[in-house]
Design a protein around this motif. Structure first.
Motif, PDB file in Angstrom:
ATOM      1  N   ALA A 189       0.832  -1.202   0.000  1.00  0.00           N
ATOM      2  CA  ALA A 189       0.000   0.000   0.000  1.00  0.00           C
ATOM      3  C   ALA A 189       0.871   1.259   0.000  1.00  0.00           C
ATOM      4  O   ALA A 189       0.591   2.224  -0.724  1.00  0.00           O
ATOM      5  CB  ALA A 189      -0.934   0.001   1.205  1.00  0.00           C
ATOM      6  N   ALA A 190       1.918   1.242   0.809  1.00  0.00           N
ATOM      7  CA  ALA A 190       2.816   2.401   0.873  1.00  0.00           C
ATOM      8  C   ALA A 190       3.512   2.643  -0.458  1.00  0.00           C
ATOM      9  O   ALA A 190       3.638   3.790  -0.915  1.00  0.00           O
ATOM     10  CB  ALA A 190       3.843   2.188   1.985  1.00  0.00           C
ATOM     11  N   GLY A 206      -2.087   7.027 -11.642  1.00  0.00           N
ATOM     12  CA  GLY A 206      -2.072   7.449 -10.254  1.00  0.00           C
ATOM     13  C   GLY A 206      -3.348   7.054  -9.529  1.00  0.00           C
ATOM     14  O   GLY A 206      -3.308   6.587  -8.384  1.00  0.00           O
ATOM     15  N   LEU A 207      -4.483   7.241 -10.188  1.00  0.00           N
ATOM     16  CA  LEU A 207      -5.760   6.853  -9.581  1.00  0.00           C
ATOM     17  C   LEU A 207      -5.822   5.344  -9.343  1.00  0.00           C
ATOM     18  O   LEU A 207      -6.345   4.876  -8.327  1.00  0.00           O
ATOM     19  CB  LEU A 207      -6.918   7.286 -10.473  1.00  0.00           C
ATOM     20  N   ARG A 208      -5.288   4.583 -10.306  1.00  0.00           N
ATOM     21  CA  ARG A 208      -5.273   3.126 -10.144  1.00  0.00           C
ATOM     22  C   ARG A 208      -4.429   2.729  -8.941  1.00  0.00           C
ATOM     23  O   ARG A 208      -4.802   1.854  -8.143  1.00  0.00           O
ATOM     24  CB  ARG A 208      -4.730   2.481 -11.406  1.00  0.00           C
ATOM     25  N   LEU A 209      -3.267   3.357  -8.792  1.00  0.00           N
ATOM     26  CA  LEU A 209      -2.386   3.044  -7.672  1.00  0.00           C
ATOM     27  C   LEU A 209      -3.000   3.470  -6.336  1.00  0.00           C
ATOM     28  O   LEU A 209      -2.857   2.777  -5.323  1.00  0.00           O
ATOM     29  CB  LEU A 209      -1.026   3.713  -7.870  1.00  0.00           C
ATOM     30  N   SER A 213      -3.802   1.131  -3.171  1.00  0.00           N
ATOM     31  CA  SER A 213      -3.306   1.466  -1.841  1.00  0.00           C
ATOM     32  C   SER A 213      -4.430   1.448  -0.811  1.00  0.00           C
ATOM     33  O   SER A 213      -4.290   0.859   0.264  1.00  0.00           O
ATOM     34  CB  SER A 213      -2.647   2.845  -1.872  1.00  0.00           C
ATOM     35  N   HIS A 214      -5.562   2.078  -1.134  1.00  0.00           N
ATOM     36  CA  HIS A 214      -6.680   2.127  -0.195  1.00  0.00           C
ATOM     37  C   HIS A 214      -7.209   0.723   0.103  1.00  0.00           C
ATOM     38  O   HIS A 214      -7.501   0.388   1.258  1.00  0.00           O
ATOM     39  CB  HIS A 214      -7.807   3.004  -0.754  1.00  0.00           C
ATOM     40  N   TYR A 215      -7.342  -0.080  -0.943  1.00  0.00           N
ATOM     41  CA  TYR A 215      -7.862  -1.439  -0.750  1.00  0.00           C
ATOM     42  C   TYR A 215      -6.947  -2.258   0.158  1.00  0.00           C
ATOM     43  O   TYR A 215      -7.403  -2.862   1.140  1.00  0.00           O
ATOM     44  CB  TYR A 215      -8.005  -2.124  -2.103  1.00  0.00           C
TER      45      TYR A 215
END
Length: 236
Positions: A189-190, A206-209, A213-215
């Motif tokens: 995630a980091a 960036g949105l995909r990453l 990360s949130h998931y």
């Protein structure tokens, strides 16, 4: 030989043929076997999309043990341990458990080591014992044990009075493994957040990453909460 039992090399050739998209008839011709032999072998071991040569070989060994047990003469005395279990019963469970662990993603030898340890009443074993039981090299055992240690599925202590290491599995093994998996999720995630910052949080990448990360961050937190809750309820 044609008409005999399939060897491990035969199974590797079947797996290779399936990967290349060959039909059963073409694979059978290469093996000099009937097409029905190949189709039965594949269907009983997961089908074309899930067939794996090493897992099929292990499953065959399990079935062979079962046939041998059924053919034992009725009334013939069988050596049992203090709990009334025969060596064949323990070996059969170990093989089946190892096969299942391999099917859910663990490396084949790590699965075999973990299955042996769970089937042991002491929950402990030395490397020399694993070498003798699994009939593989010390280097192979060392690699399997290292994999399991990294995931905290077993721990290592010095065998009292000797210079040998002894490996242990205890009731907290899966708790530790769950926390280790959660820590791996945190690291991923980091890194995904770093990637989003590097590539631009408003870009498609960036949105995909950020979504990744949130998931992973939330799933990791849920894993830790669940593990802690069950550990408290079980009193461990």
């Amino acid at each position: 030989m044609p008409g005999g039992r399939l060897s491990q090399e035969d199974r590797r050739l079947i797996a290779s043929g399936l990967t290349r998209g060959l039909g059963y008839a073409e694979i059978a011709r290469q093996l000099h076997r009937p097409t029905s032999t190949v189709s039965r072998e594949v269907s009983r071991n997961g089908g074309p999309g899930r067939y794996r040569a090493d897992l099929a070989q292990a499953a065959t060994a399990v079935r062979s043990r079962r046939r041998t047990a059924r053919l034992e003469r009725p009334g013939r005395p069988v050596a049992v341990d203090e709990y009334g279990r025969s060596p064949a019963v323990l070996a059969d469970f170990g093989d089946q458990f190892a096969l299942l662990l391999a099917q859910v993603g663990l490396p084949r030898m790590a699965s075999a080591v973990l299955a042996r340890m769970y089937a042991s009443d002491t929950g402990s074993v030395t490397a020399a014992e694993l070498v003798a039981q699994l009939r593989v090299s010390p280097a192979t055992i060392s690699a399997a044990v290292g994999y399991l240690e990294e995931r905290e599925l077993l721990r290592r202590d010095r065998d009292p009075g000797t210079r040998r290491d002894r490996y242990f599995i205890d009731e907290s093994a899966w708790y530790r493994a769950t926390l280790a998996s959660a820590r791996a999720n945190e690291r991923l995630a980091a890194k995904a957040r770093d990637g989003a910052a590097c590539l631009g949080a408003a870009t498609p990448a960036g949105l995909r990453l950020l979504g990744m990360s949130h998931y992973l961050e939330r799933v990791g937190l849920d894993m830790v909460r669940s593990a802690e809750r069950w550990r408290a309820q079980l009193g461990r």
